[in-house]
Scaffold this active site. Structure first.
Site, PDB file in Angstrom:
ATOM      1  N   HIS A 270      -1.619   1.258  -9.816  1.00  0.00           N
ATOM      2  CA  HIS A 270      -2.286   0.271  -8.965  1.00  0.00           C
ATOM      3  C   HIS A 270      -2.956  -0.821  -9.803  1.00  0.00           C
ATOM      4  O   HIS A 270      -4.147  -1.088  -9.684  1.00  0.00           O
ATOM      5  CB  HIS A 270      -3.322   0.951  -8.051  1.00  0.00           C
ATOM      6  CG  HIS A 270      -3.582   0.169  -6.798  1.00  0.00           C
ATOM      7  ND1 HIS A 270      -3.895   0.769  -5.605  1.00  0.00           N
ATOM      8  CD2 HIS A 270      -3.589  -1.169  -6.550  1.00  0.00           C
ATOM      9  CE1 HIS A 270      -4.086  -0.161  -4.675  1.00  0.00           C
ATOM     10  NE2 HIS A 270      -3.905  -1.346  -5.229  1.00  0.00           N
TER      11      HIS A 270
ATOM     12  N   ARG B 155       0.846  -1.179   0.000  1.00  0.00           N
ATOM     13  CA  ARG B 155       0.000   0.000   0.000  1.00  0.00           C
ATOM     14  C   ARG B 155       0.891   1.241   0.000  1.00  0.00           C
ATOM     15  O   ARG B 155       2.027   1.208   0.481  1.00  0.00           O
ATOM     16  CB  ARG B 155      -0.926   0.021   1.233  1.00  0.00           C
ATOM     17  CG  ARG B 155      -2.052  -0.998   1.194  1.00  0.00           C
ATOM     18  CD  ARG B 155      -3.093  -0.620   0.152  1.00  0.00           C
ATOM     19  NE  ARG B 155      -4.262  -1.476   0.185  1.00  0.00           N
ATOM     20  CZ  ARG B 155      -4.464  -2.528  -0.611  1.00  0.00           C
ATOM     21  NH1 ARG B 155      -3.523  -2.876  -1.484  1.00  0.00           N
ATOM     22  NH2 ARG B 155      -5.569  -3.240  -0.526  1.00  0.00           N
TER      23      ARG B 155
END
Length: 310
Positions: free
Chosen positions: A273, A225
């Protein structure tokens, strides 16, 4: 009547509705949104990527299925007591993460950031080429994703080690555990792959102290993350040569604002992402299988430990 409430893309919701009707017709399937706030006591199961603003509309809720591999977007203190939170475990997510890890590690192993920089400058200067067996890859986090990535990379011939908070044993992987072993693990990691869950303990984990513990000229892959990384520390490590390159698939915030240095730094490869994307059909199969386990009183796959946060 027991209901499953789906909160997400309406087009995908139609696919979910069809497959639920075929595979689990005893469950009443419905699509919900934040605008539909009436109390519904029939909903026992909720599928959503993002947390709800108010869970009180579902007073009989038993399980929340997070429609993604991570659950760091949920504030566990706001999830009602007694309600299980389950992250998505399905083969499609794992396979795509293995693919992305292979792409990123290969790019760093074969000096792609250096060659892209050379191309922009019009330079032609080959780097020394090492076989995969002489490249030491370290994997931070040896859960489902980390173990799968380690299996793929060792199959390609890379020398792999891994670190986790609790002891693990994986074929062909040198496993380290606990804070006391972190320094030893980092010292042997020429390409560091982060697959940690994001918790209060791991936020900012990729920082100046950690980079200093890596071999000079090491590289970073962050597939966890954005909150794991202190970006200014990364840039400082790259600019002074402690790190040679980085591949970032996650950032905080996403996307980075216009003009942010991550867009232009010559030693950073940035992707939006895309390391893994949920496959709707296999995700639905995984959720339906877990509902069947829950109704049979069996443990569900991917249920979160509230104390650990993952």
């Amino acid at each position: 009547m027991t209901s499953f409430a789906y909160r997400g893309d309406l087009q995908r919701g139609c696919l979910w509705a069809r497959l639920f009707a075929e595979r689990m017709p005893a469950i009443d399937f419905r699509v919900v949104s934040e605008l539909e706030g009436d109390v519904d006591a029939t909903v026992h199961y909720l599928g959503t990527w993002a947390p709800l603003a108010d869970y009180s509309r579902f007073p009989s809720l038993k399980v929340i299925f997070a429609l993604g591999a991570g659950v760091d977007q949920f504030d566990l203190s706001l999830v009602p007591p007694g309600v299980a939170l389950v992250r998505l475990e399905e083969p499609g997510i794992v396979g795509m993460m293995q693919d992305y890890a292979t792409l990123a590690v290969m790019a760093l192993h074969r000096d792609l950031p250096i060659y892209l920089e050379q191309q922009r400058r019009g330079a032609w200067s080959p780097e020394a080429v090492l076989p995969a067996a002489r490249r030491r890859v370290g994997i931070l986090g040896l859960g489902q994703m980390g173990a799968a990535v380690a299996a793929r990379l060792t199959a390609l011939g890379f020398s792999c080690s891994g670190w986790s908070r609790t002891p693990k044993a994986l074929p062909a992987v040198r496993c380290h555990a606990g804070n006391s072993a972190l320094g030893t693990f980092l010292a042997e990691s020429e390409i560091l792959v982060c697959l940690l869950p994001l918790t209060a303990a791991t936020r900012g984990f990729l920082n100046a102290a950690l980079f200093a513990a890596l071999p000079t000229g090491a590289s970073l892959v962050n597939m966890g993350r954005g909150g794991h990384l202190r970006f200014d520390d990364l840039v400082a490590a790259l600019d002074r040569g402690q790190l040679a390159g980085a591949v970032l698939d996650v950032f905080e915030p996403e996307p980075p604002p216009p003009g942010h240095p991550v867009w232009s730094h010559q030693r950073i490869l940035l992707t939006p992402h895309v390391g893994s994307v949920t496959n709707p059909e296999s995700a639905i199969e995984a959720v339906i299988a877990n509902i069947a386990r829950h109704r049979a009183g069996e443990p569900m796959r991917g249920e979160i430990d509230r104390l650990k946060g993952y």
